[in-house]
Scaffold this motif. Structure first.
Motif, PDB file in Angstrom:
ATOM      1  N   ASP A   6       0.834  -1.200   0.000  1.00 25.08           N
ATOM      2  CA  ASP A   6       0.000   0.000   0.000  1.00 25.08           C
ATOM      3  C   ASP A   6       0.868   1.248   0.000  1.00 25.08           C
ATOM      4  O   ASP A   6       0.569   2.237  -0.682  1.00 25.08           O
ATOM      5  N   SER A   7       1.958   1.239   0.784  1.00 21.41           N
ATOM      6  CA  SER A   7       2.876   2.379   0.795  1.00 21.41           C
ATOM      7  C   SER A   7       3.475   2.601  -0.587  1.00 21.41           C
ATOM      8  O   SER A   7       3.615   3.741  -1.042  1.00 21.41           O
ATOM      9  N   LEU A   8       3.830   1.512  -1.271  1.00 17.23           N
ATOM     10  CA  LEU A   8       4.405   1.631  -2.606  1.00 17.23           C
ATOM     11  C   LEU A   8       3.381   2.182  -3.591  1.00 17.23           C
ATOM     12  O   LEU A   8       3.701   3.040  -4.429  1.00 17.23           O
ATOM     13  N   GLY A  11       2.997   5.965  -2.855  1.00 19.52           N
ATOM     14  CA  GLY A  11       4.148   6.724  -3.318  1.00 19.52           C
ATOM     15  C   GLY A  11       4.209   6.811  -4.834  1.00 19.52           C
ATOM     16  O   GLY A  11       4.481   7.882  -5.402  1.00 19.52           O
ATOM     17  N   PHE A  12       3.950   5.697  -5.517  1.00 12.75           N
ATOM     18  CA  PHE A  12       4.003   5.678  -6.978  1.00 12.75           C
ATOM     19  C   PHE A  12       2.968   6.628  -7.569  1.00 12.75           C
ATOM     20  O   PHE A  12       3.260   7.371  -8.516  1.00 12.75           O
ATOM     21  N   ARG A 156      12.666   9.786 -11.869  1.00 11.45           N
ATOM     22  CA  ARG A 156      12.523   8.360 -11.616  1.00 11.45           C
ATOM     23  C   ARG A 156      12.478   8.036 -10.126  1.00 11.45           C
ATOM     24  O   ARG A 156      12.099   6.925  -9.743  1.00 11.45           O
ATOM     25  N   ARG A 157      12.868   8.947  -9.298  1.00 12.62           N
ATOM     26  CA  ARG A 157      12.881   8.702  -7.858  1.00 12.62           C
ATOM     27  C   ARG A 157      11.579   9.215  -7.222  1.00 12.62           C
ATOM     28  O   ARG A 157      11.088  10.274  -7.594  1.00 12.62           O
ATOM     29  N   PHE A 158      11.054   8.460  -6.285  1.00 14.06           N
ATOM     30  CA  PHE A 158       9.892   8.915  -5.540  1.00 14.06           C
ATOM     31  C   PHE A 158       9.949   8.363  -4.132  1.00 14.06           C
ATOM     32  O   PHE A 158      10.797   7.514  -3.817  1.00 14.06           O
ATOM     33  N   ALA A 159       9.097   8.866  -3.267  1.00 12.61           N
ATOM     34  CA  ALA A 159       9.136   8.500  -1.853  1.00 12.61           C
ATOM     35  C   ALA A 159       7.847   7.801  -1.443  1.00 12.61           C
ATOM     36  O   ALA A 159       6.764   8.139  -1.922  1.00 12.61           O
ATOM     37  N   CYS A 160       7.980   6.824  -0.546  1.00 11.77           N
ATOM     38  CA  CYS A 160       6.837   6.046  -0.069  1.00 11.77           C
ATOM     39  C   CYS A 160       6.675   6.250   1.440  1.00 11.77           C
ATOM     40  O   CYS A 160       7.666   6.239   2.176  1.00 11.77           O
ATOM     41  N   LEU A 250       5.361  15.461  -2.333  1.00 12.63           N
ATOM     42  CA  LEU A 250       4.070  15.915  -1.842  1.00 12.63           C
ATOM     43  C   LEU A 250       3.607  14.968  -0.749  1.00 12.63           C
ATOM     44  O   LEU A 250       3.868  13.765  -0.801  1.00 12.63           O
ATOM     45  N   ALA A 251       2.936  15.482   0.247  1.00 15.10           N
ATOM     46  CA  ALA A 251       2.452  14.620   1.327  1.00 15.10           C
ATOM     47  C   ALA A 251       1.440  13.631   0.774  1.00 15.10           C
ATOM     48  O   ALA A 251       0.364  14.028   0.338  1.00 15.10           O
ATOM     49  N   PRO A 252       1.755  12.346   0.750  1.00 16.65           N
ATOM     50  CA  PRO A 252       0.802  11.385   0.197  1.00 16.65           C
ATOM     51  C   PRO A 252      -0.440  11.264   1.071  1.00 16.65           C
ATOM     52  O   PRO A 252      -0.352  11.240   2.294  1.00 16.65           O
ATOM     53  N   ASN A 253      -1.572  11.228   0.427  1.00 15.90           N
ATOM     54  CA  ASN A 253      -2.825  11.077   1.139  1.00 15.90           C
ATOM     55  C   ASN A 253      -3.664  10.037   0.405  1.00 15.90           C
ATOM     56  O   ASN A 253      -4.121  10.286  -0.710  1.00 15.90           O
ATOM     57  N   PRO A 254      -3.853   8.851   0.984  1.00 13.63           N
ATOM     58  CA  PRO A 254      -4.573   7.793   0.269  1.00 13.63           C
ATOM     59  C   PRO A 254      -6.017   8.132  -0.025  1.00 13.63           C
ATOM     60  O   PRO A 254      -6.649   7.473  -0.831  1.00 13.63           O
TER      61      PRO A 254
END
Length: 263
Positions: A6-8, A11-12, A156-160, A250-254
């Motif tokens: 889910d984190s991946l 982030g993606f 190509r880089r992103f954060a999870c 950006l702050a990920p928000n599901p």
């Protein structure tokens, strides 16, 4: 604790795909509408391997769009993505070193300053992005711009996002193969005015594994002993701050997008 898959996915979508969407060049009317549309109404998450379920995903999308409104016709173009359930260990020559031996750490921001054990693993995952477009020119443009975007190293880089001891942290992932190949999947469609292009990616991600004192092991009495609230180690000798290589994101928000499960 959010499961690592889910984190991946978060982030993606909310880092990599959101930046791709924000940098689109409107070279057709359909691309212009797609670029102007809110990101939350432009992307959907599909279960498992998306090539195998392209038509069922589109049928699911037709029932409701991402704004929650029933549609007589789907709003195209549309971008649907999936992260495969299969995974493999990343080769040892990857630039981010795996921490196989547990290290004693203090999670930055932990109000209890507990000393905990941390290991990290580097894993490879398959991802797919499927473009649904009303005509070939728009589909080709979206796929071409995805290739250009993914080829640039910084993109190509992103954060999870992962919560460690209840503290939000960000961990790195990277698109390993920038040579995006778009495969036409329209032959399975019963619609003559629909073009489907599928792009495949390999993602390498660092996954943190945090552990507190084991049952029966001496502990500092802090924390409830759950995954999200581990009990600190007693008489730890080498407590250190985590250096996890977090990337600006950006702050990920599901809750920013709707998850559609294909029937």
């Amino acid at each position: 604790m959010v499961p690592f898959l889910d984190s991946l996915k978060i982030g993606f979508a909310h880092d990599f795909l959101r930046r791709y969407h924000a940098n689109l060049i409107a070279d057709t009317r359909a691309v212009a509408e797609f670029a102007a549309r809110p990101f939350a109404e432009s992307v959907m998450l599909a279960p498992g391997r998306m090539v195998d379920a392209a038509e069922s995903m589109l049928a699911s999308y037709r029932k409701n769009d991402n704004s929650g409104t029933a549609l007589a016709k789907p709003k195209l173009p549309m971008m649907i993505y999936a992260i495969g359930k299969d995974m493999a260990a990343s080769p040892p020559d990857w630039s981010i070193r795996q921490t196989a031996t547990p290290q004693e750490v203090i999670v930055p921001g932990d109000p209890l300053n507990r000393v905990l054990r941390l290991r990290t693993v580097n894993q490879e995952f398959r991802a797919q992005v499927c473009f649904f477009a009303p005509e070939p020119t728009t589909a080709n443009s979206l796929a071409m711009q995805m290739h250009a975007f993914a080829t640039e190293l910084s993109n190509r880089r992103f954060a999870c996002p992962y919560k460690l001891a209840g503290v939000p942290t960000m961990w790195p992932a990277v698109i390993e193969n920038p040579d995006v190949i778009a495969v036409d999947n329209s032959t399975s469609s019963e619609q003559s005015n629909l073009t489907i292009l599928v792009t495949d990616f390999t993602i390498r991600a660092t996954i943190p594994l945090l552990q507190g004192a084991r049952p029966g092991e001496p502990n500092d009495g802090q924390g409830s002993g759950t995954v999200d609230d581990p009990t600190g180690l007693l008489n730890a000798l080498n407590g250190i701050k985590i250096v996890h290589g977090a990337l600006p994101s950006l702050a990920p928000n599901p809750m920013d997008y709707t998850v559609y499960e294909a029937p």
